[in-house]
Design an enzyme around this catalytic site. Structure first.
Site, PDB file in Angstrom:
ATOM      1  N   TYR A 138       0.837  -1.196   0.000  1.00  6.61           N
ATOM      2  CA  TYR A 138       0.000   0.000   0.000  1.00  6.61           C
ATOM      3  C   TYR A 138       0.877   1.253   0.000  1.00  6.61           C
ATOM      4  CZ  TYR A 138      -3.640  -3.301   1.643  1.00  6.61           C
ATOM      5  OH  TYR A 138      -4.517  -4.349   1.786  1.00  6.61           O
ATOM      6  N   ARG A 140       1.958   4.732   0.560  1.00  5.36           N
ATOM      7  CA  ARG A 140       1.338   5.600   1.567  1.00  5.36           C
ATOM      8  C   ARG A 140       2.399   6.485   2.200  1.00  5.36           C
ATOM      9  NH1 ARG A 140      -2.915   2.223   4.974  1.00  5.36           N
ATOM     10  NH2 ARG A 140      -3.763   1.958   2.899  1.00  5.36           N
ATOM     11  N   LYS A 169      -1.166  -8.066  -2.735  1.00  6.35           N
ATOM     12  CA  LYS A 169      -2.516  -7.602  -2.392  1.00  6.35           C
ATOM     13  C   LYS A 169      -2.464  -6.098  -2.520  1.00  6.35           C
ATOM     14  CE  LYS A 169      -5.238  -8.038   1.950  1.00  6.35           C
ATOM     15  NZ  LYS A 169      -6.388  -7.304   1.624  1.00  6.35           N
ATOM     16  N   ARG A 224     -14.069  -6.507   4.808  1.00  6.26           N
ATOM     17  CA  ARG A 224     -15.331  -5.845   5.153  1.00  6.26           C
ATOM     18  C   ARG A 224     -16.465  -6.099   4.186  1.00  6.26           C
ATOM     19  NH1 ARG A 224     -12.307  -0.267   5.943  1.00  6.26           N
ATOM     20  NH2 ARG A 224     -10.896  -1.367   4.539  1.00  6.26           N
TER      21      ARG A 224
END
Ligand code: FBP
Length: 257
Positions: A138, A140, A169, A224
């Site tokens: 990710y 960031r 991922k 989620r």
């Protein structure tokens, strides 16, 4: 190759449940706060793998679904450029019967070199035990202005290949045309979409998944959008139809009704 355990007909769907550390219990309701609820969804929904932190694995994992044990994690409480440090060893993951280890890297963070170095070490250790390696990548931090552009997401995917991950991922770029570049540069590393917050409708989420598959992605590694769903097994069935059985989106949406 060790990642084959997580594959089914060339595709894969993985359920993630490490949010208790990454976000805190704010992601949970009365049902999803119970790790046993997620174990049952993972099995009942025929997921190909489950990603957990070691504390959850120690107390709830029962070997029914191949385990990806996360070796690092961080909370949301500390602000600024992110660093996620190792909190579990490869050997301990093995003792918990993991079939893969997972590790998050935040490229672009001031601390990226620390995460790259640790990932390099755990990747080599994992190879000794035939454990697969999954990289959460990710981009960031202060230096990353937009973490969803074609170039930034493709960069994330490529970092995984360069570092020896079996699977990466990554976040979705928003459309199959741009995401396909990430898949292209990931080479032989499998590409999984990370789900994000629960989409407003089932159709909106499944459309993202369809885009990932159209782009050549291997599948999804999400949390989620499954366990926050009012009927997680129904969503799991739809995902299975779309990803593993390769049915069309219209057909799958019809089945969801
Ligand atoms: P979701 O599908 O719920 O987004 O989960 C994927 C995941 O990578 C989890 O494994 C992790 O806990 C979470 O997202 C981290 O999200 P972020 O750092 O983007 O807030």
């Amino acid at each position: 190759m060790s990642f084959e355990r997580f594959m089914e007909r060339g595709r894969s769907m993985i359920i993630a449940y490490d949010h208790g550390i990454e976000h805190g219990p704010t992601d949970f309701n009365d049902r999803s706060a119970d790790p046993q609820y997620i174990m049952d969804i993972a099995e009942g929904g025929h997921f190909n793998g489950i990603a957990l932190q070691k504390g959850i694995a120690e107390k709830y994992y029962d070997g029914r679904i191949p385990l990806i044990l996360k070796l690092n994690g961080k909370t949301e409480m500390v602000k600024g450029d992110p660093i996620s440090r190792q909190n579990c060893s490869v050997e301990y993951a093995l003792s918990l019967k993991a079939k893969a280890v997972g590790y998050t890297i935040y490229p672009g963070s001031t601390y990226e070199s620390l995460m790259l170095r640790t990932f390099g070490r755990i990747q080599e250790e994992a190879r000794k035990y035939d454990l697969a390696v999954v990289a959460w990548i990710y981009p960031r931090g202060e230096a990353v202005k937009d973490d969803r552009t074609k170039e930034v997401i493709a960069y994330a995917a490529r970092i995984g290949l360069e570092l020896g991950a079996d699977a990466v991922k990554i976040k979705y770029t928003g459309n199959p045309e741009t995401f396909s570049w990430a898949v292209r540069v990931a080479g032989k590393a499998k590409v999984f979409m990370s789900g994000g917050p629960k989409a407003p409708t089932d159709e909106a989420f499944l459309k993202q998944v369809e885009g990932v598959l159209q782009a050549g992605g291997t599948g999804i590694a999400v949390g989620r959008n499954v366990w926050q769903h009012s009927e997680p097994l129904k969503m799991a069935k739809a995902l299975r139809s779309l990803i593993i059985e390769r049915r069309g989106l219209a057909d799958v949406l019809e089945q969801l009704k």
